[in-house]
Scaffold this motif. Structure first.
Motif, PDB file in Angstrom:
ATOM      1  N   LYS A 153     -32.387  -1.890   2.374  1.00 22.31           N
ATOM      2  CA  LYS A 153     -32.622  -0.488   2.734  1.00 22.31           C
ATOM      3  C   LYS A 153     -31.646   0.439   2.016  1.00 22.31           C
ATOM      4  CE  LYS A 153     -34.679  -1.350   7.220  1.00 22.31           C
ATOM      5  NZ  LYS A 153     -34.586  -1.106   8.667  1.00 22.31           N
ATOM      6  N   MET A 154     -30.410  -0.002   1.839  1.00 17.38           N
ATOM      7  CA  MET A 154     -29.434   0.811   1.103  1.00 17.38           C
ATOM      8  C   MET A 154     -29.881   0.987  -0.340  1.00 17.38           C
ATOM      9  SD  MET A 154     -25.894  -0.725   2.576  1.00 17.38           S
ATOM     10  CE  MET A 154     -24.727   0.465   1.955  1.00 17.38           C
ATOM     11  N   PHE A 155     -30.342  -0.105  -0.940  1.00 11.78           N
ATOM     12  CA  PHE A 155     -30.825  -0.014  -2.318  1.00 11.78           C
ATOM     13  C   PHE A 155     -32.054   0.879  -2.408  1.00 11.78           C
ATOM     14  CE2 PHE A 155     -28.200  -3.649  -3.697  1.00 11.78           C
ATOM     15  CZ  PHE A 155     -27.744  -3.098  -4.880  1.00 11.78           C
ATOM     16  N   LYS A 156     -32.881   0.868  -1.376  1.00 15.34           N
ATOM     17  CA  LYS A 156     -34.062   1.736  -1.373  1.00 15.34           C
ATOM     18  C   LYS A 156     -33.641   3.204  -1.409  1.00 15.34           C
ATOM     19  CE  LYS A 156     -38.282   2.799   1.083  1.00 15.34           C
ATOM     20  NZ  LYS A 156     -39.061   2.652   2.285  1.00 15.34           N
ATOM     21  N   VAL A 157     -32.627   3.559  -0.628  1.00 10.34           N
ATOM     22  CA  VAL A 157     -32.121   4.936  -0.638  1.00 10.34           C
ATOM     23  C   VAL A 157     -31.584   5.275  -2.030  1.00 10.34           C
ATOM     24  CG1 VAL A 157     -30.368   6.506   0.297  1.00 10.34           C
ATOM     25  CG2 VAL A 157     -31.613   4.978   1.833  1.00 10.34           C
ATOM     26  N   VAL A 158     -30.817   4.364  -2.623  1.00  5.33           N
ATOM     27  CA  VAL A 158     -30.253   4.602  -3.955  1.00  5.33           C
ATOM     28  C   VAL A 158     -31.362   4.725  -5.001  1.00  5.33           C
ATOM     29  CG1 VAL A 158     -28.834   3.595  -5.792  1.00  5.33           C
ATOM     30  CG2 VAL A 158     -28.036   3.531  -3.427  1.00  5.33           C
ATOM     31  N   LEU A 159     -32.346   3.851  -4.944  1.00  6.34           N
ATOM     32  CA  LEU A 159     -33.440   3.911  -5.914  1.00  6.34           C
ATOM     33  C   LEU A 159     -34.268   5.184  -5.752  1.00  6.34           C
ATOM     34  CD1 LEU A 159     -34.566   0.185  -5.990  1.00  6.34           C
ATOM     35  CD2 LEU A 159     -33.341   1.448  -7.763  1.00  6.34           C
ATOM     36  N   ASN A 160     -34.488   5.610  -4.514  1.00  7.49           N
ATOM     37  CA  ASN A 160     -35.196   6.881  -4.300  1.00  7.49           C
ATOM     38  C   ASN A 160     -34.390   8.053  -4.841  1.00  7.49           C
ATOM     39  OD1 ASN A 160     -37.535   5.902  -3.109  1.00  7.49           O
ATOM     40  ND2 ASN A 160     -36.659   5.929  -1.060  1.00  7.49           N
ATOM     41  N   LEU A 161     -33.090   7.977  -4.730  1.00  9.49           N
ATOM     42  CA  LEU A 161     -32.219   9.016  -5.278  1.00  9.49           C
ATOM     43  C   LEU A 161     -32.311   9.026  -6.812  1.00  9.49           C
ATOM     44  CD1 LEU A 161     -30.236  11.148  -4.230  1.00  9.49           C
ATOM     45  CD2 LEU A 161     -28.430   9.467  -4.497  1.00  9.49           C
ATOM     46  N   CYS A 162     -32.326   7.842  -7.420  1.00  4.65           N
ATOM     47  CA  CYS A 162     -32.472   7.748  -8.881  1.00  4.65           C
ATOM     48  C   CYS A 162     -33.821   8.287  -9.325  1.00  4.65           C
ATOM     49  CB  CYS A 162     -32.312   6.298  -9.340  1.00  4.65           C
ATOM     50  SG  CYS A 162     -30.665   5.631  -9.092  1.00  4.65           S
ATOM     51  N   ARG A 163     -34.850   8.017  -8.534  1.00  6.28           N
ATOM     52  CA  ARG A 163     -36.183   8.533  -8.861  1.00  6.28           C
ATOM     53  C   ARG A 163     -36.187  10.062  -8.790  1.00  6.28           C
ATOM     54  NH1 ARG A 163     -41.064   6.897  -5.169  1.00  6.28           N
ATOM     55  NH2 ARG A 163     -39.749   8.042  -3.749  1.00  6.28           N
ATOM     56  N   ALA A 164     -35.550  10.607  -7.764  1.00  3.69           N
ATOM     57  CA  ALA A 164     -35.478  12.066  -7.631  1.00  3.69           C
ATOM     58  C   ALA A 164     -34.685  12.683  -8.781  1.00  3.69           C
ATOM     59  CB  ALA A 164     -34.853  12.440  -6.291  1.00  3.69           C
ATOM     60  N   ALA A 165     -33.700  11.949  -9.284  1.00  3.69           N
ATOM     61  CA  ALA A 165     -32.899  12.423 -10.423  1.00  3.69           C
ATOM     62  C   ALA A 165     -33.634  12.219 -11.750  1.00  3.69           C
ATOM     63  CB  ALA A 165     -31.554  11.697 -10.457  1.00  3.69           C
ATOM     64  N   LYS A 166     -34.767  11.545 -11.691  1.00  3.79           N
ATOM     65  CA  LYS A 166     -35.562  11.248 -12.889  1.00  3.79           C
ATOM     66  C   LYS A 166     -34.751  10.469 -13.916  1.00  3.79           C
ATOM     67  CE  LYS A 166     -38.635  15.149 -12.258  1.00  3.79           C
ATOM     68  NZ  LYS A 166     -38.178  15.843 -11.112  1.00  3.79           N
ATOM     69  N   ASP A 167     -34.041   9.468 -13.404  1.00  4.66           N
ATOM     70  CA  ASP A 167     -33.177   8.638 -14.266  1.00  4.66           C
ATOM     71  C   ASP A 167     -33.517   7.173 -14.037  1.00  4.66           C
ATOM     72  OD1 ASP A 167     -31.179   7.372 -15.697  1.00  4.66           O
ATOM     73  OD2 ASP A 167     -29.627   8.795 -15.080  1.00  4.66           O
ATOM     74  N   GLU A 168     -34.519   6.699 -14.773  1.00  7.18           N
ATOM     75  CA  GLU A 168     -34.959   5.312 -14.586  1.00  7.18           C
ATOM     76  C   GLU A 168     -33.915   4.294 -15.041  1.00  7.18           C
ATOM     77  OE1 GLU A 168     -36.141   6.731 -18.550  1.00  7.18           O
ATOM     78  OE2 GLU A 168     -36.630   7.506 -16.578  1.00  7.18           O
ATOM     79  N   LYS A 169     -33.099   4.642 -16.002  1.00  8.59           N
ATOM     80  CA  LYS A 169     -32.047   3.731 -16.454  1.00  8.59           C
ATOM     81  C   LYS A 169     -31.012   3.518 -15.364  1.00  8.59           C
ATOM     82  CE  LYS A 169     -32.468   4.765 -21.335  1.00  8.59           C
ATOM     83  NZ  LYS A 169     -31.807   5.328 -22.510  1.00  8.59           N
ATOM     84  N   LEU A 170     -30.676   4.571 -14.655  1.00  7.14           N
ATOM     85  CA  LEU A 170     -29.713   4.462 -13.564  1.00  7.14           C
ATOM     86  C   LEU A 170     -30.269   3.562 -12.470  1.00  7.14           C
ATOM     87  CD1 LEU A 170     -27.051   5.312 -12.293  1.00  7.14           C
ATOM     88  CD2 LEU A 170     -28.216   7.344 -11.403  1.00  7.14           C
ATOM     89  N   GLY A 171     -31.543   3.664 -12.189  1.00  7.49           N
ATOM     90  CA  GLY A 171     -32.184   2.821 -11.190  1.00  7.49           C
ATOM     91  C   GLY A 171     -32.104   1.343 -11.553  1.00  7.49           C
ATOM     92  N   LEU A 172     -32.207   1.054 -12.826  1.00  3.20           N
ATOM     93  CA  LEU A 172     -32.121  -0.346 -13.264  1.00  3.20           C
ATOM     94  C   LEU A 172     -30.707  -0.834 -13.150  1.00  3.20           C
ATOM     95  CD1 LEU A 172     -34.453  -0.291 -16.374  1.00  3.20           C
ATOM     96  CD2 LEU A 172     -34.881  -1.380 -14.173  1.00  3.20           C
TER      97      LEU A 172
END
Length: 116
Positions: free
Chosen positions: A97-116
């Motif tokens: 769930k923590m990673f889900k919050v972080v990944l959603n934040l990366c998606r909102a930032a439009k930074d797919e590299k950061l999500g990876l």
């Protein structure tokens, strides 16, 4: 209330937040992020992650977008990596769930590299 406890007890961030008996809502989260952004962006991000896991509150897509802007993730994406590293250094359990919050934040930032 949340900010005072965060600043006084930086080493036990999530445990301290659990003990606060205050209303958690979008204006509260925005205010904490606004106050943390200058001197304590990592603390603000940890608060944002914690609040996204709180049983009485869920972040909206608007809050993810606002957090990205307030934390300046477009200019300083390394704070996400730094927070994940801090969790690891503290031997904190990082849940899915923590990673889900972080990944959603990366998606909102439009930074797919950061999500990876």
């Amino acid at each position: 209330m949340f900010l005072i406890n965060l600043l006084e007890n930086r080493s036990k961030t999530e445990r301290v937040l659990e003990s606060v008996k205050a209303k958690l809502d979008a204006p509260c989260i925005s205010e904490v992020l606004k106050r943390c952004v200058v001197d304590e962006p990592q603390l603000g991000l940890r608060f944002f992650i914690w609040s996204g896991l709180h049983p009485t509150y869920r972040h909206s897509s608007y809050m993810y977008s606002k957090a990205c802007k307030l934390l300046g993730l477009e200019k300083n994406p390394s704070i996400v990596v730094d927070v994940i590293s801090a969790y690891r250094d503290e031997n904190s359990v990082v849940s899915v769930k923590m990673f889900k919050v972080v990944l959603n934040l990366c998606r909102a930032a439009k930074d797919e590299k950061l999500g990876l």
